[in-house]
Design a protein around this motif. Sequence first.
Motif, PDB file in Angstrom:
ATOM      1  N   LEU A  44       0.829  -1.202   0.000  1.00 44.79           N
ATOM      2  CA  LEU A  44       0.000   0.000   0.000  1.00 44.79           C
ATOM      3  C   LEU A  44       0.868   1.258   0.000  1.00 44.79           C
ATOM      4  O   LEU A  44       0.608   2.211  -0.754  1.00 44.79           O
ATOM      5  CB  LEU A  44      -0.915  -0.008   1.226  1.00 44.79           C
ATOM      6  N   GLY A  45       1.900   1.269   0.838  1.00 48.12           N
ATOM      7  CA  GLY A  45       2.797   2.415   0.863  1.00 48.12           C
ATOM      8  C   GLY A  45       3.515   2.611  -0.463  1.00 48.12           C
ATOM      9  O   GLY A  45       3.716   3.744  -0.915  1.00 48.12           O
ATOM     10  N   THR A  46       3.896   1.509  -1.109  1.00 44.08           N
ATOM     11  CA  THR A  46       4.577   1.592  -2.404  1.00 44.08           C
ATOM     12  C   THR A  46       3.643   2.155  -3.468  1.00 44.08           C
ATOM     13  O   THR A  46       4.038   3.018  -4.267  1.00 44.08           O
ATOM     14  CB  THR A  46       5.081   0.203  -2.823  1.00 44.08           C
ATOM     15  N   VAL A  47       2.400   1.660  -3.496  1.00 46.36           N
ATOM     16  CA  VAL A  47       1.419   2.177  -4.456  1.00 46.36           C
ATOM     17  C   VAL A  47       1.232   3.679  -4.262  1.00 46.36           C
ATOM     18  O   VAL A  47       1.220   4.458  -5.230  1.00 46.36           O
ATOM     19  CB  VAL A  47       0.065   1.455  -4.294  1.00 46.36           C
ATOM     20  N   MET A  48       1.115   4.086  -3.012  1.00 45.98           N
ATOM     21  CA  MET A  48       0.893   5.502  -2.721  1.00 45.98           C
ATOM     22  C   MET A  48       2.062   6.350  -3.184  1.00 45.98           C
ATOM     23  O   MET A  48       1.881   7.429  -3.766  1.00 45.98           O
ATOM     24  CB  MET A  48       0.685   5.675  -1.211  1.00 45.98           C
ATOM     25  N   LEU A  49       3.259   5.878  -2.926  1.00 45.25           N
ATOM     26  CA  LEU A  49       4.430   6.655  -3.303  1.00 45.25           C
ATOM     27  C   LEU A  49       4.479   6.875  -4.815  1.00 45.25           C
ATOM     28  O   LEU A  49       4.752   7.978  -5.295  1.00 45.25           O
ATOM     29  CB  LEU A  49       5.703   5.955  -2.837  1.00 45.25           C
ATOM     30  N   TYR A  50       4.183   5.822  -5.584  1.00 49.22           N
ATOM     31  CA  TYR A  50       4.242   5.973  -7.027  1.00 49.22           C
ATOM     32  C   TYR A  50       3.052   6.760  -7.567  1.00 49.22           C
ATOM     33  O   TYR A  50       3.165   7.431  -8.605  1.00 49.22           O
ATOM     34  CB  TYR A  50       4.357   4.600  -7.691  1.00 49.22           C
ATOM     35  N   TYR A  51       1.926   6.702  -6.898  1.00 49.85           N
ATOM     36  CA  TYR A  51       0.810   7.587  -7.236  1.00 49.85           C
ATOM     37  C   TYR A  51       1.275   9.037  -7.114  1.00 49.85           C
ATOM     38  O   TYR A  51       1.033   9.866  -8.006  1.00 49.85           O
ATOM     39  CB  TYR A  51      -0.356   7.282  -6.293  1.00 49.85           C
ATOM     40  N   GLU A  52       1.970   9.348  -6.031  1.00 48.77           N
ATOM     41  CA  GLU A  52       2.469  10.707  -5.821  1.00 48.77           C
ATOM     42  C   GLU A  52       3.542  11.077  -6.844  1.00 48.77           C
ATOM     43  O   GLU A  52       3.585  12.218  -7.335  1.00 48.77           O
ATOM     44  CB  GLU A  52       3.036  10.826  -4.406  1.00 48.77           C
ATOM     45  N   LEU A  53       4.390  10.129  -7.182  1.00 46.53           N
ATOM     46  CA  LEU A  53       5.489  10.424  -8.099  1.00 46.53           C
ATOM     47  C   LEU A  53       5.004  10.622  -9.530  1.00 46.53           C
ATOM     48  O   LEU A  53       5.533  11.456 -10.274  1.00 46.53           O
ATOM     49  CB  LEU A  53       6.513   9.276  -8.051  1.00 46.53           C
ATOM     50  N   TYR A  54       3.980   9.876  -9.929  1.00 43.04           N
ATOM     51  CA  TYR A  54       3.536   9.892 -11.326  1.00 43.04           C
ATOM     52  C   TYR A  54       2.381  10.842 -11.607  1.00 43.04           C
ATOM     53  O   TYR A  54       2.001  11.017 -12.759  1.00 43.04           O
ATOM     54  CB  TYR A  54       3.113   8.483 -11.746  1.00 43.04           C
ATOM     55  N   VAL A 134      13.086  16.831  -4.078  1.00 41.86           N
ATOM     56  CA  VAL A 134      12.946  16.274  -2.724  1.00 41.86           C
ATOM     57  C   VAL A 134      12.037  15.050  -2.756  1.00 41.86           C
ATOM     58  O   VAL A 134      12.322  14.021  -2.129  1.00 41.86           O
ATOM     59  CB  VAL A 134      12.386  17.339  -1.759  1.00 41.86           C
ATOM     60  N   LEU A 135      10.930  15.160  -3.493  1.00 49.39           N
ATOM     61  CA  LEU A 135      10.020  14.022  -3.637  1.00 49.39           C
ATOM     62  C   LEU A 135      10.747  12.816  -4.223  1.00 49.39           C
ATOM     63  O   LEU A 135      10.584  11.676  -3.761  1.00 49.39           O
ATOM     64  CB  LEU A 135       8.853  14.427  -4.542  1.00 49.39           C
ATOM     65  N   SER A 136      11.575  13.053  -5.235  1.00 48.97           N
ATOM     66  CA  SER A 136      12.311  11.970  -5.888  1.00 48.97           C
ATOM     67  C   SER A 136      13.375  11.380  -4.970  1.00 48.97           C
ATOM     68  O   SER A 136      13.666  10.183  -5.034  1.00 48.97           O
ATOM     69  CB  SER A 136      12.963  12.485  -7.182  1.00 48.97           C
ATOM     70  N   PHE A 137      13.968  12.222  -4.111  1.00 47.56           N
ATOM     71  CA  PHE A 137      14.947  11.725  -3.144  1.00 47.56           C
ATOM     72  C   PHE A 137      14.296  10.702  -2.217  1.00 47.56           C
ATOM     73  O   PHE A 137      14.840   9.619  -1.968  1.00 47.56           O
ATOM     74  CB  PHE A 137      15.523  12.889  -2.344  1.00 47.56           C
ATOM     75  N   VAL A 138      13.123  11.045  -1.727  1.00 46.30           N
ATOM     76  CA  VAL A 138      12.402  10.118  -0.848  1.00 46.30           C
ATOM     77  C   VAL A 138      12.020   8.854  -1.609  1.00 46.30           C
ATOM     78  O   VAL A 138      12.139   7.734  -1.095  1.00 46.30           O
ATOM     79  CB  VAL A 138      11.151  10.805  -0.268  1.00 46.30           C
ATOM     80  N   GLU A 139      11.563   9.016  -2.834  1.00 43.29           N
ATOM     81  CA  GLU A 139      11.192   7.852  -3.649  1.00 43.29           C
ATOM     82  C   GLU A 139      12.385   6.930  -3.843  1.00 43.29           C
ATOM     83  O   GLU A 139      12.247   5.705  -3.801  1.00 43.29           O
ATOM     84  CB  GLU A 139      10.648   8.314  -5.001  1.00 43.29           C
ATOM     85  N   GLY A 140      13.576   7.496  -4.044  1.00 44.44           N
ATOM     86  CA  GLY A 140      14.766   6.674  -4.211  1.00 44.44           C
ATOM     87  C   GLY A 140      15.064   5.836  -2.983  1.00 44.44           C
ATOM     88  O   GLY A 140      15.526   4.698  -3.086  1.00 44.44           O
ATOM     89  N   ILE A 141      14.785   6.395  -1.809  1.00 45.81           N
ATOM     90  CA  ILE A 141      14.993   5.642  -0.565  1.00 45.81           C
ATOM     91  C   ILE A 141      13.968   4.527  -0.428  1.00 45.81           C
ATOM     92  O   ILE A 141      14.295   3.369  -0.143  1.00 45.81           O
ATOM     93  CB  ILE A 141      14.918   6.597   0.647  1.00 45.81           C
ATOM     94  N   VAL A 142      12.710   4.873  -0.641  1.00 51.78           N
ATOM     95  CA  VAL A 142      11.641   3.885  -0.455  1.00 51.78           C
ATOM     96  C   VAL A 142      11.710   2.795  -1.519  1.00 51.78           C
ATOM     97  O   VAL A 142      11.306   1.649  -1.283  1.00 51.78           O
ATOM     98  CB  VAL A 142      10.265   4.583  -0.446  1.00 51.78           C
ATOM     99  N   LEU A 143      12.232   3.133  -2.707  1.00 48.17           N
ATOM    100  CA  LEU A 143      12.424   2.142  -3.761  1.00 48.17           C
ATOM    101  C   LEU A 143      13.269   0.977  -3.267  1.00 48.17           C
ATOM    102  O   LEU A 143      13.089  -0.170  -3.695  1.00 48.17           O
ATOM    103  CB  LEU A 143      13.101   2.791  -4.978  1.00 48.17           C
TER     104      LEU A 143
END
Length: 648
Positions: A44-54, A134-143
């Motif tokens: 769920l957290g992964t889906v949310m993160l990519y929803y935000e990124l895309y 900044v958003l992408s930095f966080v995405e890189g960590i959660v990836l």
Amino acid sequence: MSTTSTPQETTFPPAPVFRRLWGRELHNYPEKNARYRFLAITVLGTVMLYYELYIQGAVATQIMSDLHLPFTSFVLIAVVGNLVGAFASLFAGMADRWGRANLVVAGLLVTALIIGLGLPHAPTGSLYMTLFAVLSFVEGIVLVATPALIRDFSPQIGRGSAMGFWTLGPVLGSLVVTEVSSHTLASHPDWRFQFYLCGVVGALVWLVTLLGLRELSPALRDQLMVSMRDRALIEARAAGIDSEQALKGHWRQMLRFDVVGSAFAISIYLLLYYILSGFVVVYFAAVYGYSPARANSLANWFWITHAIALVVVGALSDRFRVRKPFMIIGAATSLVGTVLFALSATHHQGYYTLAVYFMLAAAGEGMAFVAWMASFTETVERHNPAATATGLAVWGWIIRLVVTASVAVLPLIVPATSPLVDHGARVQELVTEYKQPLGVLQSLDPATAKALAADQSDVRALAKALGEVAREQGATPEQAQAVSAAVVNRAPQLGAVQAVPPATLAALDADPSDPTAGAAAVGAIKGKLHVTQSKAAALLKSLADPAVQSDLQLVNKYVKVLKSANTAIPAADLAYLKAHGAQVHKAAEDSPHQWQTWWWICVAGQVLFLPFVFVMAGRWSPRKAREDERAHEELVQRELAALERTSV
């Protein structure tokens, strides 16, 4: 009897609220229901993160228009974001020491705030770029952190299904973007609404992870677990695991060809996925003229099929205990779909035909990707199970660098997209609004129009121009030729008519014998055309000739059309069309061929993926894989028996 065969849960006294929220480690491997709950929260957290990124890709054209960003600047935002995300992935490799869960929880809070409050209120492109970085930095960590959690909670037998659900993250994130936007853009055209909605949902998901996400202690996650039957042995060993010693030399262990090579291979294999997730609206607007809602609706076919393939094939790869055959079959299937899609760039297809191509490409891509993810974590475990996050960090770094490079070179491959995105909508709007006058002006040969603009008395230019206008208005070639001939033959009379003031001509039309009007007309002709008094009088007299009048009426008919066309379009709009109209027209012709070149690059990436399958961990034969499983179970039982003997 041994205490290792039935491990007891370790209990701790109640902790303060803050410590319970921050201290997320589990010191015993969770039971089935709890394990599934932690896996579900991670997905769920992964889906949310990519929803935000895309989400920005769904409203890319509106963002560019509102923030006055040219296409190249918008691409630069994606380039910077992915580059920052690449090095954030390396930083996340420290999750092997620091844990994974708190990185995910903190990251989701930051991204929800950026999406809901930051990006939609960014007044300039530069601030928007900073926040997206900044958003992408966080995405890189959660990836890195989320697939590490998935690996921790899923033994190798079952890893395919678990990774199938994790890989749903980016795919379902894309699907949520296109599904929500395609159903809400019509009623909420402001692009900020999409960000507000995403931010609210992101805050709710963060709350779920804050309260519910946990992770294994280092001693548990640092071990290789093939099946749930290994649980007793894993927990028995945990007390003797030195996590720091297990991580000694972990970066060097992950910089092996099978890890680095396969990470690069999947990165270039997913080139189609990257561009569709960020530029599907741009592509279909530039090549097919689709609205954002229609483009997102078509993309739904890709994301839904991709999601189904991930789950189904993940389960199948677990059932048959192999990954590599699914990677090969998936790559072959996606190649068929991608080739057909590439061909459609220059041979336009209908909506549902494109949907079929998308389904083929997505089914194959999902099949290959989920099998690869399971195999990659097993390849990492082959070197050091304790360094899972490090191996995933290497993959995250490589994939983000490939995305950065692909997005950076995209404007070089498809340069025609820039004028289409930057000016195409405005040009099309003006063309639609001024369709009739533009039709007249565009019927003129450029050289003729230029000559006439320089000298309106140029008889040859006027004759050719009015002949072209006559053709545009529906005259036959013979009739158009007669118009041109009338201009040439009656050039002196046309000059005379233009020399006499309209009021004087009106007076003569009312009373041809009016001496005052006649004298004024002769004087005007003499002065304007620089002729003698008698020549001027003769020209004025010739205007009464019926044949001359017939020719002048024919010419004046098209002179009025041309003058009306020149005055119907405001100067600013006409200047805009002159500055960008031809550029946009040429870009519209070039864009399909340029995009097709990019899709062929995606095809090449899928082909190059194939040989790297052979260096990864795992069997080709289900029978051999089951034999390995039985051998491992026997080894576990022997080790458990040995532990029992030493504990008695």
